[in-house]
Design a protein around this motif. Structure first.
Motif, PDB file in Angstrom:
ATOM      1  N   ALA A 121      33.762  17.280   2.389  1.00  0.00           N
ATOM      2  CA  ALA A 121      34.401  15.988   2.687  1.00  0.00           C
ATOM      3  C   ALA A 121      33.714  14.850   1.938  1.00  0.00           C
ATOM      4  N   LEU A 122      32.389  14.921   1.819  1.00  0.00           N
ATOM      5  CA  LEU A 122      31.632  13.892   1.077  1.00  0.00           C
ATOM      6  C   LEU A 122      32.020  13.921  -0.402  1.00  0.00           C
ATOM      7  N   PHE A 123      32.101  15.108  -0.980  1.00  0.00           N
ATOM      8  CA  PHE A 123      32.504  15.219  -2.384  1.00  0.00           C
ATOM      9  C   PHE A 123      33.928  14.712  -2.586  1.00  0.00           C
ATOM     10  N   ASP A 124      34.803  15.035  -1.650  1.00  0.00           N
ATOM     11  CA  ASP A 124      36.201  14.583  -1.743  1.00  0.00           C
ATOM     12  C   ASP A 124      36.306  13.062  -1.704  1.00  0.00           C
ATOM     13  N   ARG A 125      35.310  12.417  -1.134  1.00  0.00           N
ATOM     14  CA  ARG A 125      35.298  10.953  -1.048  1.00  0.00           C
ATOM     15  C   ARG A 125      34.453  10.311  -2.153  1.00  0.00           C
ATOM     16  N   GLY A 126      34.068  11.102  -3.129  1.00  0.00           N
ATOM     17  CA  GLY A 126      33.419  10.521  -4.300  1.00  0.00           C
ATOM     18  C   GLY A 126      31.916  10.663  -4.401  1.00  0.00           C
ATOM     19  N   LEU A 127      31.310  11.506  -3.562  1.00  0.00           N
ATOM     20  CA  LEU A 127      29.867  11.732  -3.676  1.00  0.00           C
ATOM     21  C   LEU A 127      29.534  12.225  -5.079  1.00  0.00           C
ATOM     22  N   GLU A 128      28.508  11.611  -5.686  1.00  0.00           N
ATOM     23  CA  GLU A 128      28.146  11.942  -7.066  1.00  0.00           C
ATOM     24  C   GLU A 128      27.165  13.113  -7.147  1.00  0.00           C
ATOM     25  N   LEU A 129      26.113  13.079  -6.326  1.00  0.00           N
ATOM     26  CA  LEU A 129      25.078  14.108  -6.394  1.00  0.00           C
ATOM     27  C   LEU A 129      24.642  14.518  -4.989  1.00  0.00           C
ATOM     28  N   PHE A 130      24.419  15.826  -4.820  1.00  0.00           N
ATOM     29  CA  PHE A 130      23.998  16.346  -3.518  1.00  0.00           C
ATOM     30  C   PHE A 130      22.747  17.205  -3.701  1.00  0.00           C
ATOM     31  N   HIS A 131      21.665  16.810  -3.032  1.00  0.00           N
ATOM     32  CA  HIS A 131      20.394  17.530  -3.133  1.00  0.00           C
ATOM     33  C   HIS A 131      20.318  18.633  -2.089  1.00  0.00           C
ATOM     34  N   VAL A 132      20.127  19.854  -2.569  1.00  0.00           N
ATOM     35  CA  VAL A 132      19.974  21.006  -1.684  1.00  0.00           C
ATOM     36  C   VAL A 132      18.487  21.129  -1.348  1.00  0.00           C
ATOM     37  N   ARG A 133      18.118  20.534  -0.216  1.00  0.00           N
ATOM     38  CA  ARG A 133      16.721  20.561   0.234  1.00  0.00           C
ATOM     39  C   ARG A 133      16.649  21.275   1.583  1.00  0.00           C
ATOM     40  N   LYS A 134      16.288  22.535   1.518  1.00  0.00           N
ATOM     41  CA  LYS A 134      16.150  23.373   2.714  1.00  0.00           C
ATOM     42  C   LYS A 134      14.783  24.053   2.633  1.00  0.00           C
ATOM     43  N   PRO A 135      13.709  23.325   2.965  1.00  0.00           N
ATOM     44  CA  PRO A 135      12.351  23.826   2.732  1.00  0.00           C
ATOM     45  C   PRO A 135      12.012  25.162   3.379  1.00  0.00           C
ATOM     46  N   GLU A 136      12.668  25.490   4.482  1.00  0.00           N
ATOM     47  CA  GLU A 136      12.352  26.751   5.165  1.00  0.00           C
ATOM     48  C   GLU A 136      13.265  27.900   4.743  1.00  0.00           C
ATOM     49  N   PHE A 137      14.245  27.627   3.900  1.00  0.00           N
ATOM     50  CA  PHE A 137      15.204  28.658   3.501  1.00  0.00           C
ATOM     51  C   PHE A 137      14.572  29.637   2.514  1.00  0.00           C
ATOM     52  N   SER A 138      14.896  30.909   2.680  1.00  0.00           N
ATOM     53  CA  SER A 138      14.498  31.927   1.709  1.00  0.00           C
ATOM     54  C   SER A 138      15.395  31.796   0.479  1.00  0.00           C
ATOM     55  N   ALA A 139      15.043  32.495  -0.585  1.00  0.00           N
ATOM     56  CA  ALA A 139      15.868  32.480  -1.795  1.00  0.00           C
ATOM     57  C   ALA A 139      17.289  32.957  -1.482  1.00  0.00           C
ATOM     58  N   GLU A 140      17.386  33.983  -0.666  1.00  0.00           N
ATOM     59  CA  GLU A 140      18.701  34.534  -0.316  1.00  0.00           C
ATOM     60  C   GLU A 140      19.528  33.522   0.473  1.00  0.00           C
ATOM     61  N   GLU A 141      18.876  32.809   1.374  1.00  0.00           N
ATOM     62  CA  GLU A 141      19.584  31.791   2.174  1.00  0.00           C
ATOM     63  C   GLU A 141      20.053  30.632   1.293  1.00  0.00           C
ATOM     64  N   ILE A 142      19.233  30.230   0.328  1.00  0.00           N
ATOM     65  CA  ILE A 142      19.625  29.176  -0.606  1.00  0.00           C
ATOM     66  C   ILE A 142      20.847  29.625  -1.411  1.00  0.00           C
ATOM     67  N   LYS A 143      20.803  30.857  -1.880  1.00  0.00           N
ATOM     68  CA  LYS A 143      21.912  31.417  -2.676  1.00  0.00           C
ATOM     69  C   LYS A 143      23.210  31.404  -1.861  1.00  0.00           C
ATOM     70  N   THR A 144      23.109  31.815  -0.610  1.00  0.00           N
ATOM     71  CA  THR A 144      24.282  31.843   0.285  1.00  0.00           C
ATOM     72  C   THR A 144      24.815  30.428   0.518  1.00  0.00           C
ATOM     73  N   PHE A 145      23.897  29.489   0.735  1.00  0.00           N
ATOM     74  CA  PHE A 145      24.276  28.093   0.994  1.00  0.00           C
ATOM     75  C   PHE A 145      24.985  27.480  -0.220  1.00  0.00           C
ATOM     76  N   VAL A 146      24.399  27.645  -1.389  1.00  0.00           N
ATOM     77  CA  VAL A 146      24.987  27.085  -2.620  1.00  0.00           C
ATOM     78  C   VAL A 146      26.342  27.738  -2.902  1.00  0.00           C
ATOM     79  N   THR A 147      26.433  29.041  -2.706  1.00  0.00           N
ATOM     80  CA  THR A 147      27.694  29.758  -2.929  1.00  0.00           C
ATOM     81  C   THR A 147      28.778  29.250  -1.981  1.00  0.00           C
TER      82      THR A 147
END
Length: 199
Positions: A19-45
């Motif tokens: 919804a944020l992107f649909d309203r014109g968000l330019e950049l989104f920082h994926v900051r999940k300090p406790e996430f494993s590599a696999e969790e980050i991959k799932t989130f980004v996907t």
């Protein structure tokens, strides 16, 4: 305008990001300090390929190439450990870099490889209790000498103080608590966006 993810997983997060992107968000920082590599991959996907070029990875940087991401963020600690050769390598591969700093002096000393830097906390944090700067960062940036890197305000940013922040000399603002620590994330984003667009 930039939005940073909530540090932990929350309900309806992916739909809110879309919804944020649909309203014109330019950049989104994926900051999940406790996430494993696999969790980050799932989130980004889950966010989807459509928005991949607008995502910035804070951790597990080795995933960037496989995920088709060309934006990386370095915490202050990570930045101090990175060597010039690595920075040149990123530059040659056209990887966009950003970082975090907490003083104007550190910002002025940044190397040219970083496109922008978060200076925080400008105001008392919305997302972290009792987190605020010992100095007035709005005043401190009068000593800015680095104009190669964009200066982005982070910490306590909300609709009521954005104009004041930009008037003080910041180039842009980043939102975190005003999006995720509320039950009206989209409305708050739009209010902030209107002020930035009118500035």
């Amino acid at each position: 305008m930039i939005v940073i993810s909530n540090p932990t997983a929350i309900a309806n997060e992916i739909n809110t990001i879309h919804a944020l992107f649909d309203r014109g968000l330019e950049l989104f920082h994926v900051r999940k300090p406790e996430f494993s590599a696999e969790e980050i991959k799932t989130f980004v996907t889950a966010i989807g390929l459509k928005y991949r070029n607008k995502l910035i990875l804070h951790s597990h940087h080795h995933l960037a190439e496989d995920l088709g991401m060309n934006r990386l963020h370095f915490s202050e600690k990570m930045r101090k450990q990175i060597d010039s050769e690595t920075l040149y390598h990123y530059n040659e591969k056209r990887i966009h870099l950003s970082t975090s700093i907490h003083t104007t002096e550190a910002f002025n000393d940044l190397r040219i490889f970083f496109q922008y830097a978060f200076l925080s906390p400008v105001f008392a944090s919305i997302s972290k209790s009792n987190y605020q700067s010992d100095i007035d960062l709005l005043k401190a940036i009068e000593n800015r000498t680095n104009f190669n890197t964009k200066l982005v305000a982070l910490g306590g940013i909300e609709a009521q103080n954005i104009k004041k922040t930009l008037d003080a000399g910041f180039d842009d603002v980043a939102l975190l608590g005003t999006i995720w620590n509320t039950n009206q994330p989209i409305k708050n984003f739009e209010l902030c966006q209107q002020i930035v667009l009118l500035y």
